[in-house]
Design a protein around this motif. Structure first.
Motif, PDB file in Angstrom:
ATOM      1  N   VAL A  26       0.846  -1.201   0.000  1.00  0.00           N
ATOM      2  CA  VAL A  26       0.000   0.000   0.000  1.00  0.00           C
ATOM      3  C   VAL A  26       0.878   1.247   0.000  1.00  0.00           C
ATOM      4  N   PRO A  27       0.744   2.100  -1.018  1.00  0.00           N
ATOM      5  CA  PRO A  27       1.556   3.322  -1.078  1.00  0.00           C
ATOM      6  C   PRO A  27       1.070   4.378  -0.099  1.00  0.00           C
ATOM      7  N   GLY A  28       1.821   5.476  -0.041  1.00  0.00           N
ATOM      8  CA  GLY A  28       1.449   6.589   0.815  1.00  0.00           C
ATOM      9  C   GLY A  28       0.284   7.379   0.249  1.00  0.00           C
ATOM     10  N   LEU A  29      -0.193   8.330   1.038  1.00  0.00           N
ATOM     11  CA  LEU A  29      -1.342   9.152   0.670  1.00  0.00           C
ATOM     12  C   LEU A  29      -1.086  10.584   1.113  1.00  0.00           C
ATOM     13  N   GLY A  30      -1.303  11.531   0.204  1.00  0.00           N
ATOM     14  CA  GLY A  30      -1.180  12.931   0.572  1.00  0.00           C
ATOM     15  C   GLY A  30      -0.345  13.716  -0.410  1.00  0.00           C
ATOM     16  N   PRO A  31      -0.354  15.031  -0.308  1.00  0.00           N
ATOM     17  CA  PRO A  31       0.298  15.901  -1.290  1.00  0.00           C
ATOM     18  C   PRO A  31       1.819  15.875  -1.196  1.00  0.00           C
ATOM     19  N   ALA A  32       2.435  16.238  -2.306  1.00  0.00           N
ATOM     20  CA  ALA A  32       3.897  16.247  -2.394  1.00  0.00           C
ATOM     21  C   ALA A  32       4.525  17.377  -1.595  1.00  0.00           C
ATOM     22  N   THR A  74      -0.539  17.245   4.611  1.00  0.00           N
ATOM     23  CA  THR A  74      -0.264  16.016   5.361  1.00  0.00           C
ATOM     24  C   THR A  74      -0.064  14.840   4.416  1.00  0.00           C
ATOM     25  N   ARG A  75       0.952  14.043   4.698  1.00  0.00           N
ATOM     26  CA  ARG A  75       1.225  12.812   3.958  1.00  0.00           C
ATOM     27  C   ARG A  75       1.253  11.662   4.953  1.00  0.00           C
ATOM     28  N   ILE A  76       0.573  10.561   4.634  1.00  0.00           N
ATOM     29  CA  ILE A  76       0.519   9.382   5.499  1.00  0.00           C
ATOM     30  C   ILE A  76       1.223   8.226   4.803  1.00  0.00           C
ATOM     31  N   PHE A  77       2.087   7.545   5.521  1.00  0.00           N
ATOM     32  CA  PHE A  77       2.728   6.343   4.983  1.00  0.00           C
ATOM     33  C   PHE A  77       3.113   5.432   6.133  1.00  0.00           C
ATOM     34  N   ALA A  78       3.522   4.207   5.794  1.00  0.00           N
ATOM     35  CA  ALA A  78       3.832   3.214   6.814  1.00  0.00           C
ATOM     36  C   ALA A  78       5.283   2.767   6.716  1.00  0.00           C
ATOM     37  N   ALA A  79       5.810   2.306   7.844  1.00  0.00           N
ATOM     38  CA  ALA A  79       7.182   1.796   7.863  1.00  0.00           C
ATOM     39  C   ALA A  79       7.298   0.520   7.047  1.00  0.00           C
ATOM     40  N   VAL A  80       6.251  -0.311   7.083  1.00  0.00           N
ATOM     41  CA  VAL A  80       6.176  -1.540   6.287  1.00  0.00           C
ATOM     42  C   VAL A  80       4.948  -1.431   5.396  1.00  0.00           C
ATOM     43  N   ARG A  81       5.101  -1.716   4.127  1.00  0.00           N
ATOM     44  CA  ARG A  81       4.037  -1.421   3.161  1.00  0.00           C
ATOM     45  C   ARG A  81       3.058  -2.563   2.908  1.00  0.00           C
ATOM     46  N   CYS A  82       3.348  -3.763   3.415  1.00  0.00           N
ATOM     47  CA  CYS A  82       2.437  -4.900   3.272  1.00  0.00           C
ATOM     48  C   CYS A  82       1.797  -5.234   4.614  1.00  0.00           C
ATOM     49  N   ALA A  83       0.578  -5.738   4.574  1.00  0.00           N
ATOM     50  CA  ALA A  83      -0.067  -6.198   5.795  1.00  0.00           C
ATOM     51  C   ALA A  83       0.671  -7.419   6.332  1.00  0.00           C
ATOM     52  N   PRO A  84       1.119  -7.386   7.593  1.00  0.00           N
ATOM     53  CA  PRO A  84       1.836  -8.525   8.165  1.00  0.00           C
ATOM     54  C   PRO A  84       0.918  -9.413   9.001  1.00  0.00           C
TER      55      PRO A  84
END
Length: 237
Positions: free
Chosen positions: A52-58, A117-127
């Motif tokens: 899952v990629p990040g979400l939000g403006p550059a 605001t930009r949202i992203f995760a440290a790990v991009r796949c559901a574990p």
């Protein structure tokens, strides 16, 4: 994967590369199994079943760093924090803070947009069990590093949702900003605040998981306080 991340010219390019990653066999197997078996409530839906990629403006001034997508949330909808209870709490708080145009996020095409605001995760796949391994965290790190690098010109504050995200931030200082992380590392806690020279401020926030929100460990007022602080530090009106 390191080379693929480094080659990403912009966020759209990076998001596409993230979505096509197969670097961690355990995570690939799990995300695809969840997408195939499905939860009964979503049995008629097509699951995303990919990173899952990040979400939000550059030009985001605030970044929200999470742990990983939820198996039946982002792994289903294809958008981070979308379609699960954690996202319900997070986006409601962002809307109250004026950082999201609506308080809910149920699908990737529901019209949600973020401000500053930009949202992203440290790990991009559901574990499995929401617990990525240290090796999986490290394998996935180049995506995080490149994403921060791309928004670096405007980024002023990072809100780390939970201790895992808090720990994942320190390598970013070295890889993206060329700075040695502090020793000893500042301890994570809700409301924790660390600032360095010429790098984004780091704020700690309990994760918006049901374990925290249903028990009252994390309340809407506590979230509001964190985002008020983040906006103040980032210079967001």
């Amino acid at each position: 994967m390191v080379a693929r991340a480094a080659r990403a010219a912009d966020l759209a390019d990076l998001d596409g590369a993230v979505s096509d990653c197969f670097a961690c066999p355990r995570l690939v197997a799990w995300r695809e199994e969840v997408a195939r078996v499905k939860r009964a409530a979503f049995r008629d839906q097509d699951y995303w079943g990919r990173p899952v990629p990040g979400l939000g403006p550059a030009d985001a001034r605030i970044a929200i760093l999470g742990l990983a997508p939820a198996a039946h949330g982002g792994n289903r909808t294809g958008r981070i924090f979308t379609g699960d209870r954690s996202g319900d709490v997070l986006f409601a708080a962002l809307h109250r803070a004026g950082l999201a145009n609506q308080p809910t996020s149920v699908s990737a095409d529901d019209g949600l947009t973020l401000r500053d605001t930009r949202i992203f995760a440290a790990v991009r796949c559901a574990p499995p069990d929401n617990k990525p391994t240290p090796a999986e965290r490290d394998t996935c790190a180049p995506w995080l590093h490149r994403e921060v690098e791309l928004i670096r010109p405007t980024l002023r504050v990072v809100v780390a949702l939970g201790a895992f995200a808090w720990a994942a931030w320190w390598p970013v200082l070295r890889q993206v900003y060329g700075q040695r992380p502090p020793t000893p590392r500042p301890v994570f806690g809700h409301g924790a605040h660390w600032s360095g020279e010429s790098v984004p401020a780091l704020l700690g926030c309990y994760h918006v998981s049901q374990q925290n929100t249903f028990t009252g460990r994390l309340t809407p007022a506590m979230l509001d306080d964190v985002f008020t602080r983040a906006k103040d530090l980032a210079g967001v009106d």
